[in-house]
Design a protein around this motif. Sequence first.
Motif, PDB file in Angstrom:
ATOM      1  N   GLY A 102      57.791  38.891  27.683  1.00  0.00           N
ATOM      2  CA  GLY A 102      57.723  37.486  28.086  1.00  0.00           C
ATOM      3  C   GLY A 102      56.329  36.936  28.238  1.00  0.00           C
ATOM      4  N   ALA A 103      55.302  37.772  28.005  1.00  0.00           N
ATOM      5  CA  ALA A 103      53.920  37.327  28.217  1.00  0.00           C
ATOM      6  C   ALA A 103      53.559  36.135  27.343  1.00  0.00           C
ATOM      7  CB  ALA A 103      52.951  38.471  27.960  1.00  0.00           C
ATOM      8  N   TYR A 104      54.162  36.050  26.173  1.00  0.00           N
ATOM      9  CA  TYR A 104      53.789  34.989  25.244  1.00  0.00           C
ATOM     10  C   TYR A 104      54.948  34.041  24.947  1.00  0.00           C
ATOM     11  CZ  TYR A 104      50.037  38.352  24.726  1.00  0.00           C
ATOM     12  OH  TYR A 104      49.012  39.226  24.988  1.00  0.00           O
ATOM     13  N   ASP A 105      55.906  33.965  25.871  1.00  0.00           N
ATOM     14  CA  ASP A 105      56.983  32.990  25.727  1.00  0.00           C
ATOM     15  C   ASP A 105      56.408  31.579  25.660  1.00  0.00           C
ATOM     16  OD1 ASP A 105      58.816  35.008  25.804  1.00  0.00           O
ATOM     17  OD2 ASP A 105      59.587  34.557  27.811  1.00  0.00           O
ATOM     18  N   LEU A 106      57.072  30.726  24.915  1.00  0.00           N
ATOM     19  CA  LEU A 106      56.604  29.344  24.758  1.00  0.00           C
ATOM     20  C   LEU A 106      57.104  28.502  25.926  1.00  0.00           C
ATOM     21  CD1 LEU A 106      57.152  28.872  20.911  1.00  0.00           C
ATOM     22  CD2 LEU A 106      55.064  29.517  22.133  1.00  0.00           C
ATOM     23  N   THR A 163      63.821  22.494  21.199  1.00  0.00           N
ATOM     24  CA  THR A 163      65.003  23.356  21.149  1.00  0.00           C
ATOM     25  C   THR A 163      64.981  24.237  19.908  1.00  0.00           C
ATOM     26  OG1 THR A 163      66.329  21.739  22.383  1.00  0.00           O
ATOM     27  CG2 THR A 163      67.519  23.387  21.095  1.00  0.00           C
ATOM     28  N   LYS A 164      64.661  23.659  18.763  1.00  0.00           N
ATOM     29  CA  LYS A 164      64.624  24.395  17.501  1.00  0.00           C
ATOM     30  C   LYS A 164      63.620  25.538  17.546  1.00  0.00           C
ATOM     31  CE  LYS A 164      63.799  23.800  12.537  1.00  0.00           C
ATOM     32  NZ  LYS A 164      63.486  22.826  11.450  1.00  0.00           N
ATOM     33  N   HIS A 165      62.485  25.310  18.209  1.00  0.00           N
ATOM     34  CA  HIS A 165      61.421  26.303  18.213  1.00  0.00           C
ATOM     35  C   HIS A 165      61.342  27.095  19.522  1.00  0.00           C
ATOM     36  CE1 HIS A 165      59.949  25.045  14.310  1.00  0.00           C
ATOM     37  NE2 HIS A 165      60.165  23.810  14.690  1.00  0.00           N
ATOM     38  N   LYS A 166      62.393  27.013  20.333  1.00  0.00           N
ATOM     39  CA  LYS A 166      62.545  27.824  21.546  1.00  0.00           C
ATOM     40  C   LYS A 166      61.415  27.593  22.547  1.00  0.00           C
ATOM     41  CE  LYS A 166      65.157  31.351  19.038  1.00  0.00           C
ATOM     42  NZ  LYS A 166      65.282  32.786  18.681  1.00  0.00           N
ATOM     43  N   ILE A 167      61.026  26.336  22.678  1.00  0.00           N
ATOM     44  CA  ILE A 167      60.049  25.946  23.691  1.00  0.00           C
ATOM     45  C   ILE A 167      60.818  25.518  24.935  1.00  0.00           C
ATOM     46  CG2 ILE A 167      58.197  24.325  24.271  1.00  0.00           C
ATOM     47  CD1 ILE A 167      57.690  24.063  21.225  1.00  0.00           C
ATOM     48  N   LYS A 168      60.459  26.077  26.074  1.00  0.00           N
ATOM     49  CA  LYS A 168      61.167  25.769  27.321  1.00  0.00           C
ATOM     50  C   LYS A 168      60.218  25.153  28.342  1.00  0.00           C
ATOM     51  CE  LYS A 168      64.351  29.659  26.665  1.00  0.00           C
ATOM     52  NZ  LYS A 168      64.899  30.891  27.259  1.00  0.00           N
ATOM     53  N   PRO A 169      60.712  24.189  29.114  1.00  0.00           N
ATOM     54  CA  PRO A 169      62.010  23.523  28.977  1.00  0.00           C
ATOM     55  C   PRO A 169      61.976  22.502  27.839  1.00  0.00           C
ATOM     56  CG  PRO A 169      60.761  22.469  30.720  1.00  0.00           C
ATOM     57  CD  PRO A 169      59.920  23.619  30.232  1.00  0.00           C
ATOM     58  N   ALA A 170      63.112  22.306  27.194  1.00  0.00           N
ATOM     59  CA  ALA A 170      63.213  21.293  26.139  1.00  0.00           C
ATOM     60  C   ALA A 170      63.495  19.953  26.806  1.00  0.00           C
ATOM     61  CB  ALA A 170      64.316  21.655  25.156  1.00  0.00           C
ATOM     62  N   SER A 171      62.450  19.413  27.431  1.00  0.00           N
ATOM     63  CA  SER A 171      62.606  18.174  28.205  1.00  0.00           C
ATOM     64  C   SER A 171      61.954  16.981  27.522  1.00  0.00           C
ATOM     65  CB  SER A 171      62.000  18.354  29.604  1.00  0.00           C
ATOM     66  OG  SER A 171      60.601  18.576  29.511  1.00  0.00           O
ATOM     67  N   SER A 219      50.679  22.628  19.983  1.00  0.00           N
ATOM     68  CA  SER A 219      50.139  23.815  19.333  1.00  0.00           C
ATOM     69  C   SER A 219      51.122  24.385  18.313  1.00  0.00           C
ATOM     70  CB  SER A 219      49.794  24.879  20.378  1.00  0.00           C
ATOM     71  OG  SER A 219      49.246  26.025  19.774  1.00  0.00           O
ATOM     72  N   THR A 220      52.399  24.373  18.652  1.00  0.00           N
ATOM     73  CA  THR A 220      53.419  24.860  17.722  1.00  0.00           C
ATOM     74  C   THR A 220      53.437  24.020  16.458  1.00  0.00           C
ATOM     75  OG1 THR A 220      54.748  25.658  19.591  1.00  0.00           O
ATOM     76  CG2 THR A 220      55.865  25.402  17.467  1.00  0.00           C
ATOM     77  N   MET A 221      53.294  22.721  16.606  1.00  0.00           N
ATOM     78  CA  MET A 221      53.246  21.831  15.442  1.00  0.00           C
ATOM     79  C   MET A 221      52.021  22.110  14.582  1.00  0.00           C
ATOM     80  SD  MET A 221      54.447  18.216  17.133  1.00  0.00           S
ATOM     81  CE  MET A 221      56.176  17.915  17.529  1.00  0.00           C
ATOM     82  N   MET A 222      50.879  22.340  15.230  1.00  0.00           N
ATOM     83  CA  MET A 222      49.664  22.625  14.479  1.00  0.00           C
ATOM     84  C   MET A 222      49.821  23.915  13.664  1.00  0.00           C
ATOM     85  SD  MET A 222      47.585  20.117  15.044  1.00  0.00           S
ATOM     86  CE  MET A 222      49.137  19.171  15.002  1.00  0.00           C
TER      87      MET A 222
END
Length: 259
Positions: free
Chosen positions: A48-52, A103-111, A120-123
């Motif tokens: 979990g160290a690098y969870d989004l 949600t698609k890229h498992k970023i939490k919370p999807a708010s 950063s994920t988009m980049m």
Amino acid sequence: MEPDLVPGVALGPGQPWQIDTPDQALPPDVYTPTEAEDAVEPKDAAPGAYDLIEYVPLSDAVAKVSCSKKTGPYQRQVERWLKLKADGKQSAGDCEAIRAFQTKHKIKPASGFAGPVTWSTMMLIGAKKDPNAAKKCPVRSYKVACVDLDRQLTWVQQDSKVVFGPVPMRSGRTGHLTRKGWHTVYWRHKNHVSTLYNEPMPYAQFFDGGEAFHAVYGSIYTTVGSYGCVNMKLGDARKLWDVLKTGDHVYVWGKRPAS
């Protein structure tokens, strides 16, 4: 927008809140590690160290909002990436579109908050096919480690071929900016420990004074940057260790957002 952002969900032990970067602010004492020392691999990161985990306003985190009404620090950039009206203002439509991406890229919370992890994920996604499409990293016959402060990405290329990455990274904060221009990897220490903070800097590859590529055991997406080093996830730093060698060239350009 609230100035202070916090993790939007509770963090596990593998991703401590407000982890500071154990950087070597001063040049390290260079020596030749023994074969026995180099044979020891740095410890693995905790699960979990690098969870989004997105950083959100404190009020959103407390209320556990399902769709944020707050304008994020990367609002305009995220809107532009999603091909929304790039007015830099959060709307119900913006929130739903951002939530779908999270949600698609498992970023939490999807708010739906346009925070640093979403941006950063988009980049990273946008750079996958050709990170040097803008030709900002010089193309040479030898290997060049490219450090893009604008997008917080790094990769290695030789001629026009990408031989490592791109991967996300974290560069220096305001007052401790990662120095731009050409540098050279002058010392590598797989199990380096900062003499200032007595903290591990796994797979450290120093390229300018105390600035180095190295792993950190926690999120690299925090809103505060490093003390100048290029921080990476452990797996990425380990792969980079196998790609670069002493004498290889590093090129740094751009400006870290919000710095």
